[in-house]
Scaffold this active site. Structure first.
Site, PDB file in Angstrom:
ATOM      1  CG  ASP A 159      -0.287  -0.211   2.545  1.00 51.65           C
ATOM      2  OD1 ASP A 159       0.756  -0.902   2.605  1.00 51.65           O
ATOM      3  OD2 ASP A 159      -0.791   0.314   3.555  1.00 51.65           O
ATOM      4  CD  GLU A 164       3.061  -1.090   7.780  1.00 52.48           C
ATOM      5  OE1 GLU A 164       3.162  -1.195   9.013  1.00 52.48           O
ATOM      6  OE2 GLU A 164       3.190   0.007   7.189  1.00 52.48           O
TER       7      GLU A 164
END
Ligand code: NI
Length: 396
Positions: free
Chosen positions: A83, A141
């Site tokens: 991400d 994350e």
């Protein structure tokens, strides 16, 4: 050729391809839990390499398996997060983010490209290792509750059961070509704190007719600092910071509410739980003392990250064999957090750092900064380290 020579040669040869992967991901970043095109891109590469995978794990996560000889012998997982962050990129580079307001400013594009490189190195070595390598491409994350915790709930550490897990993270404080390790406690736990202070608004000239949430909020912030100075064991690092305070509109009106947002970081799990409880108590009682109310909310946080001593020392030794021990450094503890910690609560883990310093200027452009960038040659080191550490971990 030795295994090390083979891995190094292959990593070097894969550099143009990893650069292409990284630049594509960097150009088209996606926010936490919305990594749809990122996942599709990774799946395309896994398919072109004939690696079987499961998609849709914890939403956009992918789990791929690479079996060597005797696949049931042992399973080592390699993890990359996918991400990006809600930041507008300031770099003027050909691969600048094409998605306004979203940027790979934490290097997760690099992590994914390194893992795709390591996957291709190991794919060519399947006759040389015994066991299974599990590749984990993880979403979210950067956002509570953390993609790692959701993937674990979806069974990522089962079938086959993972014996050890390895992950890396970019590190602009080290030059490309270097790795950093630390066994034991490495990164802090992280809990977000949201407090709404409720009072009763009115004319600022008549405070006795109001309950002033601004003064209450000020008292709460000051009182909570004493949690760190008076309640925590001085030998257990603890940080409590408030990054946001919001309330009121103008100079002569007392508002009804004030909103506070902060973060708690520490290393000791029982203390972490106790500290959260004390934050609740101090905020509520301080507000009550002035006739107001404090509503406290903690979304699920991340535990502290513990690198298994034996596993990490063993892999650090392997990394020294790979790169020369002059390229391996010992890391200090950090108060930043990582959801890799959820894996290390379940199985033995090693989370290490990949030097990415670019032009010796990266100190002024740390991760989560709009000007963050890396020396891409670090991916050669990252891919060969992931491949070789997985190889050695299966052998351990
Ligand atoms: Ni990160």
């Amino acid at each position: 050729m030795t295994i090390i020579e083979t891995i190094k040669e292959r990593a070097q040869a894969l550099f143009p391809r990893m650069t292409e992967y990284r630049r594509h991901l960097h150009r088209y970043p996606e926010l936490s839990f919305k990594e749809y095109n990122t996942a599709a891109y990774i799946q395309g590469i896994l398919e072109s390499c004939h690696i079987p995978y499961t998609k849709g794990v914890a939403g956009t996560g992918i789990v791929a398996l690479m079996e060597g000889k005797r696949p049931e012998k042992k399973c080592i997982a390699l993890r990359a997060d996918m991400d990006a962050l809600p930041i507008t990129e300031q770099n003027e580079v050909p691969y600048k983010s094409a998605h306004e307001g979203i940027m790979h400013a934490c290097g997760h594009d690099v992590h994914t490209a390194c893992l795709l490189g390591a996957m291709q190195i190991l794919n060519g070595l399947r006759d040389h290792f015994e066991g299974t390598v599990k590749l984990i491409f993880q979403p979210g994350e950067e956002q509570s509750p953390g993609g790692a915790s959701l993937m674990i709930a979806d069974g990522v550490l089962e079938q086959p059961a993972v014996d050890g897990i390895i992950g890396l993270h970019v590190y602009p404080e080290l030059p490309a070509g270097y790795l950093g390790f630390r066994s034991g406690e490495y990164m802090a736990s992280s809990d977000e704190i949201f407090i709404t202070v409720k009072g009763r608004g009115g004319h600022a000239a008549l405070p006795h007719k109001c309950i002033d949430p601004i003064v209450i909020a000020a008292n709460i912030i000051v009182s909570l600092q004493q949690l760190v100075s008076r309640k925590s064991n001085a030998l257990v690092p603890t940080v409590l910071s408030f990054g946001k305070i919001q309330g009121g509109h103008t100079n002569n009106v007392i508002p009804d509410e004030v909103h506070l947002e902060g973060t708690l970081r520490t290393f000791d799990e029982p203390w972490r739980q106790e500290a959260l409880q004390q934050i609740r108590t101090i905020a509520a009682h301080t507000a009550a003392a002035y006739g107001g109310e404090a509503v406290v909310h903690f979304p699920p946080g991340y535990p502290s990250l513990f690198n298994d001593h034996g596993f990490t020392k063993y892999l650090q030794g392997a990394a020294a064999d790979l790169l020369g021990k002059e390229h391996i450094t010992e890391l200090d503890r950090r108060m930043t957090a990582e959801d890799f910690s959820f894996y290390t609560q379940q199985v033995k883990g090693c989370f290490f750092r990949l030097g990415t310093n670019k032009d010796h200027t990266s100190f002024t452009r740390p991760v989560h900064n709009a000007s963050f960038d890396v020396d891409e040659s670090a991916m050669i080191t990252g891919a060969q380290a992931m491949a070789y550490l997985a190889y050695k971990a299966l052998e351990e």
